[in-house]
Design a protein around this motif. Structure first.
Motif, PDB file in Angstrom:
ATOM      1  N   MET A 196       0.830  -1.211   0.000  1.00  0.00           N
ATOM      2  CA  MET A 196       0.000   0.000   0.000  1.00  0.00           C
ATOM      3  C   MET A 196       0.868   1.266   0.000  1.00  0.00           C
ATOM      4  O   MET A 196       0.435   2.314  -0.475  1.00  0.00           O
ATOM      5  N   ASP A 197       2.070   1.170   0.541  1.00  0.00           N
ATOM      6  CA  ASP A 197       2.999   2.301   0.429  1.00  0.00           C
ATOM      7  C   ASP A 197       3.264   2.561  -1.060  1.00  0.00           C
ATOM      8  O   ASP A 197       3.194   3.702  -1.536  1.00  0.00           O
ATOM      9  N   ALA A 198       3.538   1.482  -1.794  1.00  0.00           N
ATOM     10  CA  ALA A 198       3.783   1.622  -3.235  1.00  0.00           C
ATOM     11  C   ALA A 198       2.545   2.168  -3.952  1.00  0.00           C
ATOM     12  O   ALA A 198       2.648   3.057  -4.811  1.00  0.00           O
ATOM     13  N   CYS A 200       0.322   4.038  -2.756  1.00  0.00           N
ATOM     14  CA  CYS A 200       0.238   5.443  -2.380  1.00  0.00           C
ATOM     15  C   CYS A 200       1.225   6.292  -3.190  1.00  0.00           C
ATOM     16  O   CYS A 200       0.905   7.409  -3.611  1.00  0.00           O
ATOM     17  N   HIS A 201       2.434   5.770  -3.392  1.00  0.00           N
ATOM     18  CA  HIS A 201       3.414   6.503  -4.207  1.00  0.00           C
ATOM     19  C   HIS A 201       2.847   6.729  -5.614  1.00  0.00           C
ATOM     20  O   HIS A 201       2.984   7.806  -6.186  1.00  0.00           O
ATOM     21  N   ALA A 202       2.212   5.686  -6.151  1.00  0.00           N
ATOM     22  CA  ALA A 202       1.693   5.786  -7.518  1.00  0.00           C
ATOM     23  C   ALA A 202       0.528   6.777  -7.585  1.00  0.00           C
ATOM     24  O   ALA A 202       0.501   7.657  -8.449  1.00  0.00           O
ATOM     25  N   PRO A 279       3.305   2.325  11.615  1.00  0.00           N
ATOM     26  CA  PRO A 279       4.236   2.050  10.510  1.00  0.00           C
ATOM     27  C   PRO A 279       3.809   2.773   9.220  1.00  0.00           C
ATOM     28  O   PRO A 279       2.611   2.888   8.937  1.00  0.00           O
ATOM     29  N   HIS A 280       4.813   3.196   8.461  1.00  0.00           N
ATOM     30  CA  HIS A 280       4.583   4.018   7.272  1.00  0.00           C
ATOM     31  C   HIS A 280       3.544   3.418   6.310  1.00  0.00           C
ATOM     32  O   HIS A 280       2.605   4.096   5.888  1.00  0.00           O
ATOM     33  N   GLY A 281       3.733   2.145   5.978  1.00  0.00           N
ATOM     34  CA  GLY A 281       2.832   1.510   5.007  1.00  0.00           C
ATOM     35  C   GLY A 281       1.404   1.440   5.514  1.00  0.00           C
ATOM     36  O   GLY A 281       0.448   1.706   4.773  1.00  0.00           O
ATOM     37  N   ALA A 283      -0.074   3.347   7.780  1.00  0.00           N
ATOM     38  CA  ALA A 283      -0.663   4.691   7.802  1.00  0.00           C
ATOM     39  C   ALA A 283      -1.103   5.088   6.391  1.00  0.00           C
ATOM     40  O   ALA A 283      -2.226   5.567   6.183  1.00  0.00           O
ATOM     41  N   ASN A 284      -0.251   4.856   5.412  1.00  0.00           N
ATOM     42  CA  ASN A 284      -0.595   5.208   4.033  1.00  0.00           C
ATOM     43  C   ASN A 284      -1.810   4.442   3.543  1.00  0.00           C
ATOM     44  O   ASN A 284      -2.701   4.997   2.897  1.00  0.00           O
ATOM     45  N   GLY A 285      -1.832   3.151   3.847  1.00  0.00           N
ATOM     46  CA  GLY A 285      -2.924   2.304   3.375  1.00  0.00           C
ATOM     47  C   GLY A 285      -4.264   2.731   3.945  1.00  0.00           C
ATOM     48  O   GLY A 285      -5.281   2.714   3.258  1.00  0.00           O
TER      49      GLY A 285
HETATM   50 FE   FE2 Z   1       6.089   6.092   1.176  1.00  0.00          FE
END
Ligand code: FE2
Lengths: 387, 140
Positions: A196-198, A200-202, A279-281, A283-285
């Protein structure tokens, strides 16, 4: 698709990509291809314990100058300084990083010190360097950060209690070896959240005010790969074909955001990470669909592109309708991969939201957001919705 | 009023006055503290024979020293921004945006990026006000 008439940008993505199951066995040849002889290997205790380090040390053979495995979860300047001193002592002329974001950032810092000397604190800044730094080959063990192709390193300065940034095109990793076999043992939740981090980047590259046609194309294909392969990886971690496609997606999303930047979702994820340790992922997800809803009035065109990639844009759908379908699809997707849905599930307490909202509006990423964020009350509202 | 020659002390004074007179700046820049130097790389073909060093200093909405200075003074600033003459001219004329120029490597920054970005409104306002100074550039 329309872009501003005065569109101007520089796309930069110099990293060589080596992909394939067991491709990490080629590490020695890749080091030699860079004109180097002996590399210092940078990793963390978890990777060592998982037995991944042994594999790479073996493949490096006599090309291994030494192993620096003392990288903690969030790296600090003292770690980077110690790593560089160790690398010098070993007589290394290249760096191989084996791990996730913290390991890769440590290695990036070491590359600068090995070339330029001095201490990491001296290099805090943006595009200060005028020559290529120590060659760096990244072997990621997660599929998410995209750090294997970005020019950015973030390192904690404990003494000052703040993160320092190094943004240096000349310190972008030279080579990334994407070996799906190394991500096989990632547990389902970590697979889902780094994925989900990826994602989010996209998506954030697509809605950024810096978006441009090249990164739009890259981000869209990253989304296609993610949608198809992340659920497979979550359900069956040993499907190396799907693992491989996930790694490629994460790398592509890395290229997209290294050029177009990320925005409100990352600003909020950084902040809730700092305040509540999420954790970063994860939170982004959790935050991505909420961030998209907030941006919808300004980013319908971007989300319509996301809908095409997500496979939800049907014939005859208008832009807004398509954009809304993308937001729904992202939400449904996180359910499908059994990703946490609410901040309250991730150890956040309600009284932490105001501080996180305050931090978010002063986070660097927020300046690239398509919808201007006037103050922290908008962000607080989003945090409350996501709670 | 006649145009002021870029990078002279007179021009720096006018720039300083613009900022000091701006109510909007005072409101936006309440949090900013610290000096910023600007280093302009030489470009003899465009009338900049040697490196230009400028020092500017800001304190919670107030403006302090604005000086044409030497290398040592410039390097003593909290933030050091450097770049080619042509880039600085593009920024002053708002043909390119400062943050974007930084990310793309058209300008260099020594110092804490987080702080600068956190105060990006202040930075943009200063650049806006710079654009309002009626300037005669060396190659105009
Ligand atoms: Fe990120």
């Amino acid at each position: 698709m329309f872009y501003d008439r005065d569109l101007s940008f520089i796309y930069y993505g110099p990293t060589r990509i080596v992909f394939g199951i067991n491709s990490s066995r080629d590490i020695q040849a890749e080091i030699e291809a860079l004109g180097c002889r002996r590399a210092v290997l940078v990793t963390d205790p978890g990777i060592t314990k998982a037995g991944l380090l042994d594999r790479v040390v073996k493949s490096l053979g006599p090309g291994c100058a030494g192993v620096f495995s003392d990288v903690p979860q969030d790296t600090g300047i003292e770690v980077v300084n110690a790593g560089a001193a160790y690398a010098r002592k070993c007589g290394a002329d290249a760096v191989v990083s084996l791990g996730g974001g913290s390991v890769i950032d440590t290695a990036k810092g070491m590359c600068v010190l090995m070339k330029e000397g001095g201490k990491l604190e001296d290099f805090e800044g943006v595009q200060l360097l005028t020559r290529w730094q120590t060659p760096h080959v990244v072997i990621p063990t997660t599929a998410g950060t995209g750090s294997e192709v970005t020019c950015m390193a973030v390192v904690l300065d404990k003494r000052k209690g703040q993160k320092i940034f190094l943004l240096e095109n000349y310190n972008t990793p030279r080579t990334a070896i994407l070996d799906p076999a190394l991500t096989e043992k990632l547990p389902p939740l970590l697979t889902a959240s780094t994925g989900m981090d990826a994602m989010c980047h996209a998506v954030e590259a697509l809605h950024s005010i810096q978006r441009e046609p090249i990164t739009d194309g890259i981000a869209m294909h990253a989304i296609r790969l993610l949608v198809r392969n992340l659920p497979i990886c979550v359900n069956n971690g040993s499907d190396l074909a799907a693992r491989g496609q996930m790694q490629i997606a994460a790398t592509m999303a890395g290229w997209a955001f290294n050029n177009s930047m990320v925005s409100i979702v990352h600003a909020m994820a950084h902040s809730i990470g700092a305040v509540a340790g999420v954790p970063h992922g994860i939170a982004n997800g959790i935050l991505l669909p909420f961030g998209m809803e907030y941006n919808l009035p300004e980013a319908a065109e971007s989300y319509a592109l996301a809908a095409e990639a997500l496979g939800t844009r049907e014939k005859g759908m208008g832009e807004i309708e398509a954009a809304e379908s993308a937001i729904r699809a992202v939400r449904e997707f996180t359910v499908r991969i059994r990703h946490p849905q609410r901040l309250s599930e991730a150890g956040v307490s309600r009284d932490q939201l105001a501080q996180a909202a305050e931090l978010s509006v002063s986070d660097g990423a927020i300046i690239w957001n398509p919808r201007p964020v006037p103050d922290s009350s908008d962000v607080l509202e989003l945090f409350q919705k996501a709670f | 009023m006649a145009k002021l020659k870029a990078f002279t002390q007179e021009w720096m004074n006018a720039f300083r006055r613009r900022i000091a007179d701006s109510k909007e700046y005072r409101e936006i820049a309440g949090n900013w503290e610290g000096s910023v130097s600007i280093i302009i790389n030489p470009d003899p073909a465009r009338g900049v024979p040697e490196t230009v060093y400028l020092f500017t200093d800001y304190w919670h909405g107030d403006v302090k020293d604005f000086l044409v200075c030497d290398k040592a003074k410039a390097e003593s600033a909290d933030f050091i921004m450097s770049g080619d003459y042509i880039r600085w001219k593009q920024i002053a004329r708002k043909e390119i945006e400062a943050t974007k120029a930084l990310m793309q490597g058209k300008l260099k920054l020594k110092g804490n990026l987080v702080y600068v970005v956190r105060n990006v409104k202040t930075v943009n306002k200063v650049v806006d006000l710079l654009g309002e100074v009626d300037t005669l550039f060396p190659d105009d």
